[in-house]
Scaffold this motif. Structure first.
Motif, PDB file in Angstrom:
ATOM      1  N   TYR A   1       0.837  -1.206   0.000  1.00 36.93           N
ATOM      2  CA  TYR A   1       0.000   0.000   0.000  1.00 36.93           C
ATOM      3  C   TYR A   1       0.873   1.257   0.000  1.00 36.93           C
ATOM      4  CZ  TYR A   1      -2.986   3.755   1.572  1.00 36.93           C
ATOM      5  OH  TYR A   1      -3.628   4.964   1.671  1.00 36.93           O
ATOM      6  N   LEU A   2       1.866   1.298   0.885  1.00 36.34           N
ATOM      7  CA  LEU A   2       2.715   2.486   0.975  1.00 36.34           C
ATOM      8  C   LEU A   2       3.547   2.693  -0.290  1.00 36.34           C
ATOM      9  CD1 LEU A   2       3.760   2.307   4.724  1.00 36.34           C
ATOM     10  CD2 LEU A   2       2.165   3.927   3.647  1.00 36.34           C
ATOM     11  N   MET A   3       4.013   1.604  -0.895  1.00 42.39           N
ATOM     12  CA  MET A   3       4.769   1.761  -2.140  1.00 42.39           C
ATOM     13  C   MET A   3       3.865   2.237  -3.277  1.00 42.39           C
ATOM     14  SD  MET A   3       7.912   1.479  -1.552  1.00 42.39           S
ATOM     15  CE  MET A   3       8.388   1.621  -3.272  1.00 42.39           C
ATOM     16  N   GLN A   4       2.623   1.817  -3.285  1.00 43.34           N
ATOM     17  CA  GLN A   4       1.689   2.344  -4.284  1.00 43.34           C
ATOM     18  C   GLN A   4       1.496   3.842  -4.073  1.00 43.34           C
ATOM     19  OE1 GLN A   4      -1.737  -0.194  -3.910  1.00 43.34           O
ATOM     20  NE2 GLN A   4      -0.818  -1.820  -5.139  1.00 43.34           N
ATOM     21  N   CYS A   5       1.439   4.261  -2.812  1.00 42.60           N
ATOM     22  CA  CYS A   5       1.319   5.691  -2.507  1.00 42.60           C
ATOM     23  C   CYS A   5       2.591   6.439  -2.916  1.00 42.60           C
ATOM     24  CB  CYS A   5       1.050   5.902  -1.020  1.00 42.60           C
ATOM     25  SG  CYS A   5      -0.595   5.371  -0.491  1.00 42.60           S
ATOM     26  N   VAL A   6       3.735   5.824  -2.682  1.00 43.48           N
ATOM     27  CA  VAL A   6       5.009   6.446  -3.076  1.00 43.48           C
ATOM     28  C   VAL A   6       5.020   6.704  -4.582  1.00 43.48           C
ATOM     29  CG1 VAL A   6       7.473   5.943  -3.386  1.00 43.48           C
ATOM     30  CG2 VAL A   6       6.410   5.607  -1.155  1.00 43.48           C
TER      31      VAL A   6
ATOM     32  N   ASP B   1      15.437   6.321  -6.295  1.00 45.27           N
ATOM     33  CA  ASP B   1      15.163   7.223  -7.417  1.00 45.27           C
ATOM     34  C   ASP B   1      14.437   8.484  -6.935  1.00 45.27           C
ATOM     35  OD1 ASP B   1      16.330   5.385  -9.099  1.00 45.27           O
ATOM     36  OD2 ASP B   1      14.431   4.662  -9.946  1.00 45.27           O
ATOM     37  N   ILE B   2      13.501   8.317  -6.013  1.00 51.06           N
ATOM     38  CA  ILE B   2      12.754   9.462  -5.509  1.00 51.06           C
ATOM     39  C   ILE B   2      13.660  10.397  -4.693  1.00 51.06           C
ATOM     40  CG2 ILE B   2      10.986  10.118  -3.797  1.00 51.06           C
ATOM     41  CD1 ILE B   2       9.344   7.786  -4.861  1.00 51.06           C
ATOM     42  N   ALA B   3      14.590   9.805  -3.969  1.00 47.06           N
ATOM     43  CA  ALA B   3      15.482  10.594  -3.124  1.00 47.06           C
ATOM     44  C   ALA B   3      16.557  11.333  -3.929  1.00 47.06           C
ATOM     45  CB  ALA B   3      16.145   9.697  -2.071  1.00 47.06           C
ATOM     46  N   ALA B   4      16.801  10.896  -5.145  1.00 43.64           N
ATOM     47  CA  ALA B   4      17.840  11.518  -5.967  1.00 43.64           C
ATOM     48  C   ALA B   4      17.447  12.949  -6.316  1.00 43.64           C
ATOM     49  CB  ALA B   4      18.075  10.689  -7.211  1.00 43.64           C
ATOM     50  N   PRO B   5      18.432  13.818  -6.370  1.00 44.60           N
ATOM     51  CA  PRO B   5      18.125  15.233  -6.715  1.00 44.60           C
ATOM     52  C   PRO B   5      17.599  15.393  -8.128  1.00 44.60           C
ATOM     53  CG  PRO B   5      20.488  14.951  -6.248  1.00 44.60           C
ATOM     54  CD  PRO B   5      19.820  13.624  -6.101  1.00 44.60           C
TER      55      PRO B   5
ATOM     56  N   MET C   1      11.403  -4.807   3.854  1.00 47.54           N
ATOM     57  CA  MET C   1      11.756  -3.799   2.851  1.00 47.54           C
ATOM     58  C   MET C   1      13.168  -4.025   2.306  1.00 47.54           C
ATOM     59  SD  MET C   1       9.113  -1.967   2.233  1.00 47.54           S
ATOM     60  CE  MET C   1       9.842  -0.654   1.255  1.00 47.54           C
ATOM     61  N   GLN C   2      14.090  -4.436   3.157  1.00 54.05           N
ATOM     62  CA  GLN C   2      15.453  -4.687   2.705  1.00 54.05           C
ATOM     63  C   GLN C   2      15.513  -5.854   1.724  1.00 54.05           C
ATOM     64  OE1 GLN C   2      17.439  -5.052   6.504  1.00 54.05           O
ATOM     65  NE2 GLN C   2      18.201  -2.947   6.379  1.00 54.05           N
ATOM     66  N   ALA C   3      14.537  -6.743   1.798  1.00 56.09           N
ATOM     67  CA  ALA C   3      14.484  -7.890   0.890  1.00 56.09           C
ATOM     68  C   ALA C   3      13.753  -7.559  -0.411  1.00 56.09           C
ATOM     69  CB  ALA C   3      13.806  -9.067   1.582  1.00 56.09           C
ATOM     70  N   CYS C   4      13.383  -6.299  -0.609  1.00 56.25           N
ATOM     71  CA  CYS C   4      12.631  -5.874  -1.789  1.00 56.25           C
ATOM     72  C   CYS C   4      13.452  -4.885  -2.613  1.00 56.25           C
ATOM     73  CB  CYS C   4      11.316  -5.234  -1.373  1.00 56.25           C
ATOM     74  SG  CYS C   4      10.232  -6.339  -0.468  1.00 56.25           S
ATOM     75  N   PRO C   5      14.330  -5.380  -3.480  1.00 57.90           N
ATOM     76  CA  PRO C   5      15.189  -4.469  -4.243  1.00 57.90           C
ATOM     77  C   PRO C   5      14.416  -3.505  -5.137  1.00 57.90           C
ATOM     78  CG  PRO C   5      15.447  -6.737  -5.013  1.00 57.90           C
ATOM     79  CD  PRO C   5      14.584  -6.782  -3.791  1.00 57.90           C
ATOM     80  N   ALA C   6      13.272  -3.923  -5.661  1.00 56.74           N
ATOM     81  CA  ALA C   6      12.498  -3.025  -6.523  1.00 56.74           C
ATOM     82  C   ALA C   6      11.995  -1.818  -5.731  1.00 56.74           C
ATOM     83  CB  ALA C   6      11.329  -3.774  -7.154  1.00 56.74           C
ATOM     84  N   ALA C   7      11.532  -2.057  -4.510  1.00 58.06           N
ATOM     85  CA  ALA C   7      11.057  -0.950  -3.672  1.00 58.06           C
ATOM     86  C   ALA C   7      12.214  -0.026  -3.302  1.00 58.06           C
ATOM     87  CB  ALA C   7      10.397  -1.492  -2.411  1.00 58.06           C
ATOM     88  N   LEU C   8      13.346  -0.593  -2.959  1.00 56.47           N
ATOM     89  CA  LEU C   8      14.502   0.230  -2.590  1.00 56.47           C
ATOM     90  C   LEU C   8      14.970   1.074  -3.764  1.00 56.47           C
ATOM     91  CD1 LEU C   8      16.484  -2.324  -0.404  1.00 56.47           C
ATOM     92  CD2 LEU C   8      14.937  -0.503   0.346  1.00 56.47           C
ATOM     93  N   LYS C   9      14.896   0.519  -4.965  1.00 54.90           N
ATOM     94  CA  LYS C   9      15.280   1.267  -6.172  1.00 54.90           C
ATOM     95  C   LYS C   9      14.339   2.449  -6.390  1.00 54.90           C
ATOM     96  CE  LYS C   9      17.117   1.870 -10.362  1.00 54.90           C
ATOM     97  NZ  LYS C   9      17.374   3.294 -10.481  1.00 54.90           N
TER      98      LYS C   9
END
Length: 117
Positions: free
Chosen positions: A67-72, A113-117, A101-109
């Motif tokens: 749910y939170l990743m869909q919101c992200v 990407d969102i955190a990148a300037p 979350m650490q086991a979810c590379p797609a979410a971390l990516k």
């Protein structure tokens, strides 16, 4: 960028989120209120409630994370930012959520990407 465009890391959980949500014990109203599109900041007590709720219902971690990743991935900035804050609180205060979350590379990516300037 849409979350659906990335590798789905929720495949091990059967059924769509809406079907799974019916049997979850997490208070989905709190999650929806925490990620509302309005300009009001999410109160700290609400993040604390969500953390406690997830901590008491570890089986719901995949659904909450989804749910939170869909919101992200929302195109509404307020929803996106509030979801990132909820993820931050959960990952920093609940070990099960953090490990998931650490086991979810797609979410971390996506978050990277969102955190990148």
């Amino acid at each position: 960028q849409a979350f659906a465009a990335h590798e789905c890391f929720w495949q091990h959980v059967s059924g769509p989120p809406s079907a799974r949500r019916a049997r979850c014990m997490v208070n989905w109203n709190n999650l929806q209120n925490a990620t509302s599109p309005d300009n009001k900041p999410t109160p700290g007590w609400l993040f604390n409630e969500i953390v406690q709720d997830v901590r008491h219902n570890p089986k719901d971690v995949p659904d909450v994370a989804e749910y939170l990743m869909q919101c992200v991935c929302s195109d509404q900035l307020n929803i996106q930012l509030k979801a990132v804050l909820a993820l931050k609180h959960l990952a920093s205060e609940d070990v099960v959520f953090q490990q998931y979350m650490q086991a979810c590379p797609a979410a971390l990516k996506i978050l990277d990407d969102i955190a990148a300037p």
